[in-house]
Design an enzyme around this catalytic site. Sequence first.
Site, PDB file in Angstrom:
ATOM      1  N   ASP A 191      42.400 -20.538  -2.854  1.00 53.19           N
ATOM      2  CA  ASP A 191      41.156 -20.103  -2.642  1.00 53.19           C
ATOM      3  C   ASP A 191      40.772 -18.565  -2.805  1.00 53.19           C
ATOM      4  O   ASP A 191      41.890 -17.994  -2.548  1.00 53.19           O
ATOM      5  CB  ASP A 191      40.555 -21.014  -1.347  1.00 53.19           C
ATOM      6  CG  ASP A 191      39.220 -21.226  -1.651  1.00 53.19           C
ATOM      7  OD1 ASP A 191      38.476 -20.461  -2.360  1.00 53.19           O
ATOM      8  OD2 ASP A 191      38.621 -22.025  -0.791  1.00 53.19           O
ATOM      9  N   GLU A 234      22.926 -24.226   5.035  1.00 53.95           N
ATOM     10  CA  GLU A 234      24.288 -24.887   5.324  1.00 53.95           C
ATOM     11  C   GLU A 234      24.749 -24.499   3.656  1.00 53.95           C
ATOM     12  O   GLU A 234      24.397 -24.794   2.668  1.00 53.95           O
ATOM     13  CB  GLU A 234      23.954 -26.302   5.367  1.00 53.95           C
ATOM     14  CG  GLU A 234      23.127 -26.969   4.255  1.00 53.95           C
ATOM     15  CD  GLU A 234      23.062 -28.482   4.549  1.00 53.95           C
ATOM     16  OE1 GLU A 234      23.863 -28.990   5.304  1.00 53.95           O
ATOM     17  OE2 GLU A 234      22.400 -29.278   3.901  1.00 53.95           O
TER      18      GLU A 234
END
Length: 893
Positions: A274, A637
């Site tokens: 990542d 979010e």
Amino acid sequence: MVKFRFSGSVALCFAAALLISPSLMPAQSGQLFLDPSQPTDKRVDDLVSRMTLEEKITQMVNTSPAIPRLGVPAYDWWNEGLHGVARSGYATMFPQAIGMAATWDTPLVGHIGETISTEARAKYNEAVRHDIHSIYYGLTIWSPNINIFRDPRWGRGQETYGEDPFLTSHLGVSFVKGLQGTNPDFYKVIATPKHFAVHSGPESDRHRFDATPTAHDLWDTYLPAFRATIVDAKAGSIMCAYNAIDGFPSCANHELLDQILRTDWSFQGFVTSDCGAVDDFFEAKAHHTSADKATAAADGIKSGTDTNCGKTYLALGEAVKRGLVTEAQIDVSLKRLFRARFQLGLFDPPARVSYNNIPFSVVGSPEHHALALETARKSMVLLKNEGGALPLKRTLRTIAVIGPNAASLSALEGNYNAVPRNPVLPVDGIAAEFPEAKVLYAQGAPYAEGVAVPVPRTLLHPSNQPTIEGLTGEYFDGGNFDAKPVFSRVDKQIDFDWNSASPVPGVAQNAFAVRWTGTITPPAPGTYSFAMRLAHCYPCGDHERFSVYVDGKPIAGFASPANAESRESGTPRFTVNFPDGNPREIRVEYTHTAKLFGAGISMEWVPEPEPLRNEAVAIAQKADVILAFVGLSPELEGEEMPIKVEGFAGGDRTDIKLPGAQQQMLEALAATGKPIVVILMNGSALATQWAQAHVGAILEAWYPGEAGAQAIAETLSGKNNPGGRLPITFYESLDQLPAFSDYSMANRTYRYFKGTPLYGFGYGLSYTTFQYSGLKLSNSHLHAGDTLTIEADVQNVGAHAGDEVAELYLTPPQTEVSPKFALSGFTRVHIAPGQKQHIQFTLDPRTLSQVDAKGVRAVTPGSYKLSLGGGQPTEAKDLSVDFTIEGTQELPR
């Protein structure tokens, strides 16, 4: 079609196939790696053997530069395709992944994967023609996200297929297979399941968090979907996560990457980190398990992380000098990376790779839009429908459309989204579906108090046209206002996503300007706070500029170098005083000049809730029905976001109830006595007990993609009979949940939750009724290792055609770690009124197995129960049958 402009001539690109002519075939050139008749591994070995150490190291990061002397083109490993090809111009935008999961339609999700990979190939082919080898144009797609959505507070749960390992596994396998294609010689694209492993928040701690699941939870919940996408779907790559597991960062975790992935699962592909995850090895505020950058780079390579999203692997040269890693160890990872590029056909003559023939014209085609519409329709989940509140009657004369999500582009998009060409907002979808009714609109509330939302169209009017909503937009080709506009229209609001896309025909995507003019009128006198959000600003340099003028005077602007606030947030704020509430002239000028990326702008404000609420009540009183579009936003979010307001922090949620400003709006609307239908748009579960008790109907619409407005409107009108099911549990409150940082599955998700939820996993209503019959098993007494077949009939006994999702749950012999029951089969079927559909399920030994406290999966002896119906056994008028298994069979990890 994306329109590129470059200074000078466009270079002929040799990228995908190196444009090798027959006269320069490998036998004559002496370069084995260019000979397509040779085995791939030999070609890879030959190419890598020709590289210097310095050249090898440059290929170990996501942005791999060209090696001209070898004819190796540049390649960027980072591309996004979660629910559409993202960040590279217009593409088909499907519902967010959680909405895709709500379809419970495995073949459909595979078809979506096929469509995304077709558009990714088309974009790649077009980019190569223009010598573009940039991020977001490659063929390694960093999707799907198959982490388990274990807690509704996690902001990235919207990217997943929900809370259940079985559902996630089946949808993930279908999506991966759809992406990678069926050509036996070449990948269409390479899929990258992520984030391996045990990753689901909190976002603010992800760079230093150490997840320590029990052996049971690891193998029962967190790993099955990864195993399925690697072992069954043969995904060509995988992404390791930020968090640590049992003290070791996921991207430097030998147990995960060596033992489980490559030994137990025989994974042959490559591992990507990542972004910034390898930095976390040595950063003091992160895991800090490596002494410095060179040590971190060596640790990543030796652990099996093949490519680094970031720059840390550029320190591998120093690592070799210090004896921390050998060139041979680097070669192992490098060969995996080049094997992938060869398997994509990037070093073969173009004619050998059929995917090179995919034209750019397929991107956003009518057929692909139709699939997005089908998916959006199938994702709709009807949570409540009391007294026939839905479908809406065609005799309605006035409809009030109210709420922050009624006219919000981001509420269609979710995150990691494609760029929709002609997005239709929900309020406009309602107006199109109900042309005989008068549609009144009010924003009604911010998402939460103190949170910016797009300035609503009700405040904006073209000059001298007070009855028309919006501003006059003039679009200029080139990054300035020197020439005449090539296009003019009324834009209902300034809320646009043009990432690598041309805003209107005749304007180049890499250099354009827009001027909006008109008036702005507040809902009441006062001083209001505004902001211009540059959608993809950071780091934008001087590519993005805007200026705002009120009554001809400049009051805000952005250009490089920006002030500190602008560099940090990209949302420079300004205030406008309206002493008497009268209109004021406004002009917004926006310019974009960048070869790729970046474009998009939204005019936002931070309104006080009370004036918006009063405005909403006023139009509600004039209406026959209220459609309240409430919920969440990907601006609240999402992934590690710099936001902290009541109910939200860092991208996650600190509460799961509907935010206060929206709740107060609903209560004020209810006080009018008018019927209310609530439409939820969100990426995670909401605790909406008040709405469940006080409104007539509730429809869950998720972040529904480019066709979402039409799908919502058709569901409300009855053209679309909702058949979606919840892929997550909707809890009543946080009181029902353990701490967010607790990775134990005890009292989490429907399999282990001990309470009564607001709406259970698998729940969803319909406008018709289904009835089950004829449940039978192939055998009621099995030996461990046997396969079990289940058959039944489901009949539509109602008056409307509709989709039923048949859900099969297995209740195993109970141990101290057993789930109470678990999804073991599902199928979605369309049935006409009065018709009956025969359905069948096949349960293999893995589906019939359990994981014990030590993490061992086995088929075990005892009495089992199967329950079949339109929901969980406790929620459906289900059929059930018992059977037994004799003996024990341990299964591979």
